[in-house]
Design a protein around this motif. Structure first.
Motif, PDB file in Angstrom:
ATOM      1  N   MET A   1       0.839  -1.189   0.000  1.00  0.00           N
ATOM      2  CA  MET A   1       0.000   0.000   0.000  1.00  0.00           C
ATOM      3  C   MET A   1       0.875   1.239   0.000  1.00  0.00           C
ATOM      4  O   MET A   1       1.844   1.333   0.735  1.00  0.00           O
ATOM      5  CB  MET A   1      -0.899  -0.001   1.248  1.00  0.00           C
ATOM      6  N   CYS A   3       1.519   4.862   1.050  1.00  0.00           N
ATOM      7  CA  CYS A   3       1.063   5.768   2.103  1.00  0.00           C
ATOM      8  C   CYS A   3       1.579   7.159   1.773  1.00  0.00           C
ATOM      9  O   CYS A   3       2.742   7.465   1.995  1.00  0.00           O
ATOM     10  CB  CYS A   3       1.593   5.316   3.460  1.00  0.00           C
ATOM     11  N   GLN A 101      -6.392   0.144  -7.647  1.00  0.00           N
ATOM     12  CA  GLN A 101      -6.155  -0.322  -6.278  1.00  0.00           C
ATOM     13  C   GLN A 101      -5.560   0.796  -5.422  1.00  0.00           C
ATOM     14  O   GLN A 101      -5.995   1.013  -4.284  1.00  0.00           O
ATOM     15  CB  GLN A 101      -5.216  -1.529  -6.277  1.00  0.00           C
ATOM     16  N   ARG A 102      -4.607   1.515  -5.947  1.00  0.00           N
ATOM     17  CA  ARG A 102      -3.984   2.605  -5.190  1.00  0.00           C
ATOM     18  C   ARG A 102      -4.965   3.744  -4.944  1.00  0.00           C
ATOM     19  O   ARG A 102      -4.948   4.352  -3.869  1.00  0.00           O
ATOM     20  CB  ARG A 102      -2.721   3.097  -5.891  1.00  0.00           C
ATOM     21  N   GLU A 105      -7.177   2.526  -2.140  1.00  0.00           N
ATOM     22  CA  GLU A 105      -6.458   2.564  -0.863  1.00  0.00           C
ATOM     23  C   GLU A 105      -6.362   4.009  -0.337  1.00  0.00           C
ATOM     24  O   GLU A 105      -6.533   4.251   0.864  1.00  0.00           O
ATOM     25  CB  GLU A 105      -5.071   1.964  -0.997  1.00  0.00           C
ATOM     26  N   THR A 109      -7.960   5.384   3.122  1.00  0.00           N
ATOM     27  CA  THR A 109      -7.114   6.035   4.127  1.00  0.00           C
ATOM     28  C   THR A 109      -7.663   7.424   4.476  1.00  0.00           C
ATOM     29  O   THR A 109      -7.749   7.780   5.651  1.00  0.00           O
ATOM     30  CB  THR A 109      -5.668   6.155   3.624  1.00  0.00           C
TER      31      THR A 109
END
Length: 112
Positions: A1, A3, A101-102, A105, A109
């Protein structure tokens, strides 16, 4: 993932979520650089961002930010960095599944 570091300070968390959520629906790995940028510009305009930085600088109270802020939110979600090679090219290399997907994510978040 991935961040990402902090999103641009003038972009509210809710706006970053809206940018990423709406971008997911218009992203196409087949887009060339001009098409990609025009989509990002139009997305920003629909969300209250200036299409051009100079428009924002002239009238900052009329906009939430400018197209550079919108693309920076996308860049951070995709790469986790504030600087990267051409983002459209990076996304083509990563592929649609990884990019989606990113984006998911980053939205998750930010939504916490």
């Amino acid at each position: 993932m991935v961040c990402p570091p902090a999103y641009p300070e003038n972009v509210a968390k809710e706006d970053a979520i809206a940018i990423l959520t709406q971008y997911k629906g218009i992203y196409s790995p087949a887009d060339d650089g001009d098409t990609w940028f025009n989509k990002v510009r139009e997305l920003g305009e629909t969300l209250g961002f200036a299409a051009k930085p100079k428009d924002y600088k002239k009238n900052p109270d009329q906009f939430k930010g400018h197209v550079g802020d919108v693309s920076q939110v996308i860049r951070l979600a995709i790469t986790g960095r504030t600087n990267s090679p051409d983002l459209c090219s990076v996304m083509q290399i990563l592929g649609e599944a990884t990019c989606q997907q990113r984006l998911d994510e980053a939205i998750a978040t930010l939504s916490k």
